[in-house]
Design a protein around this motif. Structure first.
Motif, PDB file in Angstrom:
ATOM      1  N   GLN A   1       3.402 -34.005   9.254  1.00  0.00           N
ATOM      2  CA  GLN A   1       2.794 -34.517   8.393  1.00  0.00           C
ATOM      3  C   GLN A   1       1.262 -35.009   8.764  1.00  0.00           C
TER       4      GLN A   1
ATOM      5  N   GLN B   1       4.091 -41.126  -0.020  1.00  0.00           N
ATOM      6  CA  GLN B   1       5.137 -40.259  -0.383  1.00  0.00           C
ATOM      7  C   GLN B   1       5.271 -38.812   0.567  1.00  0.00           C
ATOM      8  N   PRO B   2       4.075 -38.378   1.163  1.00  0.00           N
ATOM      9  CA  PRO B   2       4.281 -37.276   1.852  1.00  0.00           C
ATOM     10  C   PRO B   2       4.861 -37.456   3.173  1.00  0.00           C
TER      11      PRO B   2
ATOM     12  N   ALA C   1       8.646 -38.044   2.562  1.00  0.00           N
ATOM     13  CA  ALA C   1       9.272 -36.836   2.126  1.00  0.00           C
ATOM     14  C   ALA C   1       9.618 -36.144   3.440  1.00  0.00           C
ATOM     15  N   ALA C   2       8.420 -36.081   4.446  1.00  0.00           N
ATOM     16  CA  ALA C   2       8.667 -35.260   5.647  1.00  0.00           C
ATOM     17  C   ALA C   2       9.693 -35.853   6.406  1.00  0.00           C
TER      18      ALA C   2
ATOM     19  N   VAL D   1      13.181 -34.950   5.255  1.00  0.00           N
ATOM     20  CA  VAL D   1      13.595 -33.531   5.662  1.00  0.00           C
ATOM     21  C   VAL D   1      13.903 -33.547   7.202  1.00  0.00           C
TER      22      VAL D   1
END
Lengths: 894, 212
Positions: A170, A152-153, A156-157, A160
């Motif tokens: 990240q 997820q991190p 998500a990074a 964006v």
């Protein structure tokens, strides 16, 4: 027992006279005869080449009226998409590549309507891609969700900032955790991915990251199937060759060759039949060649007379050609079994020529000119040969009244071939021999055969008979263990691609070849019917149409919801940064790699440490070489690759709602529920279906609930029952008709009975040996026993008739007859054994069993029969002595 | 293996807690009056949480345990602990007895409080400001904010909230605007349950919650 004048009682006098006249005519005009034959043969060749057809559809080997056939045809009519399919199996280690290959194949094949009628890619429908998560089993799905949580991190990074800058940002955050001595989940995986991409770039073999494989991990190979039905209006020798060659061509054009990451193989009904045909034809061609070579060799060593060899070979070739034409006229096509006639004919057709030829040799020793010897030979053996032809034909024709059409065809063709051989032997052979000016007979040749017959049966008839009696009893005991193997699959070459792929696909659980198919009246009732079937002890599992709808949807949807929830920033980012330019990208990389280099060695997760260091080194490599900015740009395209597309898929996949049967794509529904509403249930057996007992138990059990069940088990049971019944009928027919014929012709019950002994014994021995070596009877070799009964009597006939003619065993033994008998038996053996080289297992077993039968026949005809004749002679003589004595005593008394 | 209580997940929290305990609570950027009377708006709930954090920091030196005790009720009030605790368990959550579930939720609550408590030392000089409140998918709202301070760049922290019984509660925290705490917990718990039974995992979490 019979004197020279008794030859008047020889069978069918008028036949002998006709033959003699015929041969005399031929011998007078040899050249004209040969020219006529040549013309006929040419015409026949032309005719055959235009009309010869091979029907390899095994299902037509039996009557279509059989109940099990009707049920099967009904099923195929309800589900036409399931008939005559070719299964294209695509395997790869990469999900992307497999899916890509299937889509390209499907599109390419759809553009060939000249070749392909229908194309169906079950796994590649949009529906299954969107609902892929629902179709995973709960544990697999949970693993996917956990994987997404880890990622997820990073995701998500990247949402964006879809660039290396975003990803490396990240990773720096993850490094913060590492410095605090804590682990960040997913960092190892991420670092390894980037390291892998960077290292591949540095090595000059850039590899993109396959994000599809990251999202849904697959252990082992991915399998994707494409089901194709070809156009069926081809008229050709090997069926569907155009279809299969066409498919392979398309595969090659798409670059899916052996060295790519994707493997493409074919299986399914059509390729299986095709491979079987190829194996059959190759095997037969090879067998014909081998038998001709062996034949020539045997003739050379056995006869050593060039004219005889030439005459024999010419006779065989002419017989084969004429019989092929006859076959096309009488039957219209060859099938898997009747195609073997060629080898049978080579083995049997030369017998006549041999007997005539060696008889000629006999006569020629007395110094008579060639033409006269030919006529005399015809007179001498004509009767015997005609009788042999009759009995052989009977042996072949004994299958015609049965329901096993394929063997009936073989019977008709071979019976015709017998008579054609007869005619040819008395036409071509004498004509060829008549062309030679003089004859050089061999002298002083040790007669191996006569010494064999001399030794054993003549000297120790009692012992021979006793031993044979014991062996016969043993054989009878052994035949109680005889097995039938009705499986079509067991006849095929197990190493062909279609067979190995079939086994593979079955092992993976994609297809069960041995499932019984039950048609429920409608979808609703299929559940209850399926449950009843599943309760049977012989049933392992049942698949109804509803089983194609994923189970446990509520639980799975909850998991999917969770993922949708925490992936929100990744799927629906609230803002997006502008992509970095080259220098910003390089700066991000440099920052990260310096940060890694500055990382102090420390406690904590060792695996993560190692992954990070590896990444640091890879990044140093990228930044250090020439043109770092360009390299970083390349790295970014390798890393980001198709992430956007995958995220699109993820968005769809996480938005799914519950599905029910009506939601399934049409292609799936129509293959489960017929147009008339009947629903298809597949019933998977528990036992080993290659065991006949388990097969019949399973089929019978299913039939109690669904009497019209079809599929392989029912079809094979039906075939098996039919074959066994045909087999029994054929044996009875062959035996009785041969007996009747012998009685009528020989007009002596004792003689007729005597001739039955070698064939029944040989039949028993052959069956017993088959049991001992573990060879079951199958669809091909079941013809052997009736053949033995019909063909095997030839040698005996020759021996007995020659014995009658000469009146003494010694003279018979010294004559040409035994030598001809042995030689013809050997050539027949050679021809039959040549079938054993076939890759087609059915043909191979036919060759093996026939060879065994020949050897048994040789034993029983050349050793046991003479012993019986000798023994009977002694018994009769003793009786005559007794009669004379009684007559004498009566006279004295009177 | 250690549960990541590190800066990434609580980095935002950490920085948020670094808000000046001495200075006055930061003003709410949006002109919403938070009068402490229930039902509060989502932003006000966040506002209250951060006020509590500031208060605990500002007060006399408390021990770790005392800070935990002071924070736990506020955490339970602001966070939908039931939701977050169960979501972190994944499919295992459905199989628990009521007693076990209660235990896990409590452990989770203490763990969350402990995370804050741990960071409260030396967290001064940084303030938290709420930027906006906007509706998000699936009937939630996103309260976007950032931690500002003199020496470092602002760090985004977003709170995703939904209503439970009329009250707004936090269901996920996005550090840096992107890193989901829920995802983090889910990954960690999965990793835990790979290695130990549920019983052991509960004990483990409870133990970690006691470590200053």
């Amino acid at each position: 027992m019979t004197g020279p004048d008794e030859s008047e009682r020889a069978p069918a006098n008028f036949v002998v006279r006709a033959l003699t006249t015929w041969v005399a005519t031929v011998v007078r005009h040899p050249v004209a005869t040969l020219l006529l034959v040549a013309a006929l043969t040419a015409a026949s060749l032309f005719h055959s080449s235009r009309t010869v057809r091979m029907n390899s559809d095994v299902s037509t080997l039996l009557s279509q009226e059989e109940p099990f056939r009707r049920d099967y045809n009904d099923y195929v009519a309800a589900f036409p998409q399931l008939a005559d399919t070719t299964l294209i199996v695509v395997t790869s280690n990469s999900l992307d590549q497999a899916n890509d290959a299937i889509v390209r194949l499907r599109d390419a094949l759809a553009q060939r309507p000249d070749l392909i009628a229908t194309v169906y890619a079950p796994g590649s429908e949009e529906f299954f891609r969107d609902h892929a998560l629902l179709y995973l089993d709960p544990q697999a799905l949970n693993r996917v969700i956990e994987g997404l949580a880890e990622a997820q991190p990073a995701l998500a990074a990247l949402a964006v900032d879809e660039s290396l800058r975003g990803l490396f940002g990240q990773l720096e955050v993850a490094l913060d955790n590492l410095e605090d001595g804590e682990a960040a989940p997913g960092v190892v995986r991420l670092a390894d991915l980037v390291s892998g991409a960077a290292e591949s770039l540095l090595a000059g073999k850039p590899r993109k990251i396959a994000w599809a494989d990251e999202f849904v991990r697959n252990d082992g190979e991915i399998y994707r199937l494409l089901i194709v039905q070809g156009q069926t209006d081809f008229d050709e020798r090997i069926p569907s060759r155009r279809l299969i060659d066409g498919i392979r061509e398309v595969v090659k054009e798409l670059g899916l060759t052996a060295d790519s990451d994707v493997r493409v193989r074919l299986t399914g009904t059509v390729p299986l039949l095709h491979d079987e045909q190829v194996a059959l034809q190759q095997g037969l061609t090879l067998a014909v060649l081998i038998s001709v070579v062996l034949l020539t060799a045997l003739l050379y060593f056995g006869v050593r007379s060039l004219p005889i060899i030439a005459g024999t070979l010419a006779s065989i070739l002419v017989s084969l050609t004429w019989t092929t034409s006859f076959a096309m006229i009488a039957v219209g096509e060859f099938n898997v079994i009747s195609a073997a006639f060629a080898v049978l004919l080579i083995g049997l057709g030369d017998d006549f020529a041999l007997h005539v030829g060696l008889r000629c040799e006999d006569e020629s020793r007395r110094g008579t000119p060639v033409r006269t010897t030919l006529v005399r030979a015809a007179a001498g053996v004509g009767g015997a040969i005609s009788l042999c032809a009759l009995t052989s034909a009977i042996g072949f024709l004994s299958y015609v009244p049965t329901r096993y059409h394929a063997l009936a065809d073989l019977g008709i063709i071979s019976a015709g071939g017998m008579f054609i051989s007869l005619i040819v032997s008395f036409t071509v052979f004498p004509a060829v021999l008549a062309l030679i000016p003089s004859w050089s007979a061999r002298d002083g040749e040790t007669n191996v055969t006569s010494s064999l017959i001399d030794q054993l049966p003549m000297r120790y008839p009692g012992a021979v008979i006793a031993v044979s009696a014991v062996l016969t009893v043993a054989a009878i005991a052994a035949t109680s263990q005889v097995r039938f193997d009705f499986s079509n699959l067991s006849m095929r070459d197990p190493e062909s691609e279609s067979m190995t792929t079939l086994r593979d696909v079955q092992a993976q659980g994609f297809a069960t070849d041995y499932a019984a198919i039950v048609l429920a009246p409608d979808l609703a009732s299929s559940v209850e019917l399926g449950a009843r079937l599943a309760a049977l002890p012989q049933v392992a599992s049942v698949e109804t149409p509803f089983d194609h709808v994923p189970a446990d949807q509520a639980a799975k949807l909850e998991l999917i919801d969770d993922a949708a929830f925490f992936l929100e920033p990744a799927l629906y980012p609230t803002f997006e940064k502008t992509p970095p330019d080259a220098s910003e990208r390089l700066a991000a990389l440099t920052t990260l790699k310096d940060r890694i280099a500055a990382l102090p060695p420390q406690r904590g997760d060792a695996v993560a440490q190692q992954a990070i260091r590896r990444l640091g080194q890879a990044l140093e490599g990228v930044a250090g070489g020439a043109d770092p900015m360009g390299r970083v740009g390349e790295l970014e395209s390798l890393v980001i690759s198709d992430l956007g597309t995958r995220m699109d898929w993820l968005r769809e996949a996480l938005e799914v709602e519950p599905i029910e049967f009506a939601d399934l794509p049409e292609g799936v529904r129509t293959r489960l529920v017929a147009a008339d509403g009947r629903a298809r249930i597949a019933v998977v057996p528990r036992g080993d279906m290659s065991d006949v007992d388990e097969l019949s138990s399973f089929a019978a059990a299913v039939a109690t609930i669904a009497p019209h069940a079809t599929g392989r088990p029912a079809v094979e049971m039906g075939i098996g029952g039919l074959v066994v019944a045909s087999f029994q009928l054929a044996i009875v027919l062959a035996l009785s008709m041969v007996s009747v014929l012998l009685l009528v012709v020989l007009r002596d019950v004792a003689d007729a009975l005597m001739l039955l002994i070698p064939i029944t014994m040989a039949a028993l021995f052959t069956t017993a040996i088959g049991v001992l070596i573990g060879m079951p009877f199958n669809m091909s070799n079941v013809v052997v026993i009736p053949l033995v009964l019909g063909l095997g009597v030839d040698t005996g006939i020759h021996l007995v008739l020659r014995f009658r003619e000469s009146g003494s065993m010694a003279e018979m033994v010294a004559s040409s007859t035994p030598r001809a008998a042995v030689l013809s038996a050997l050539t027949t053996l050679a021809a039959y054994s040549s079938l054993s080289v076939s890759g087609h297992l059915g043909m191979r077993s036919l060759g093996v069993l026939l060879s065994i039968a020949m050897v048994c026949l040789m034993f029983t005809s050349l050793i046991v029969l003479p012993a019986v004749i000798v023994a009977r002679q002694k018994w009769v003589d003793r009786g005559k002595k007794g009669q004379t004595w009684v007559a004498g005593a009566k006279r004295d008394a009177a | 293996m250690v549960l990541a209580t590190g800066s990434a997940a609580s980095g935002g929290v950490d920085s948020a807690v670094e808000s000046s305990g001495v200075a006055a609570p930061t003003a709410v950027a949006a002109a919403v009056a938070c009068d402490g009377v229930a039902p509060q708006s989502a932003s006000c709930v966040i506002e209250s949480l951060h006020r509590l954090l500031a208060k605990v920091t500002a007060g006399p030196e408390l021990s770790f345990e005392e800070r935990c005790d002071a924070l736990t009720p506020g955490v339970v009030a602001a966070f939908d602990v039931d939701f977050m605790a169960l979501k972190s368990l994944g499919p295992h959550g459905g199989k628990l007895s009521d007693a076990d579930r209660r235990r896990w939720v409590d452990a989770f609550a203490r763990f969350t409080a402990a995370t804050y408590a741990r960071r409260l030392g030396g967290s001064r000089g940084r303030g938290f400001e709420i930027l906006e409140e906007r509706p998000a998918r699936k009937d939630t709202v996103l309260v976007r904010g950032q931690v500002v301070g003199s020496d470092k760049a602002p760090v985004s922290i977003d709170y995703r909230m939904h209503q439970v019984g009329g009250a707004w509660k936090i269901v996920d925290v996005y550090a840096n605007g992107t890193i989901s705490q829920l995802a983090l917990r889910r990954a960690e718990v999965a990793s835990l349950l790979d290695k130990m039974s549920f019983e052991e995992a509960v004990v483990y979490v409870e133990d970690v919650a006691k470590v200053p």
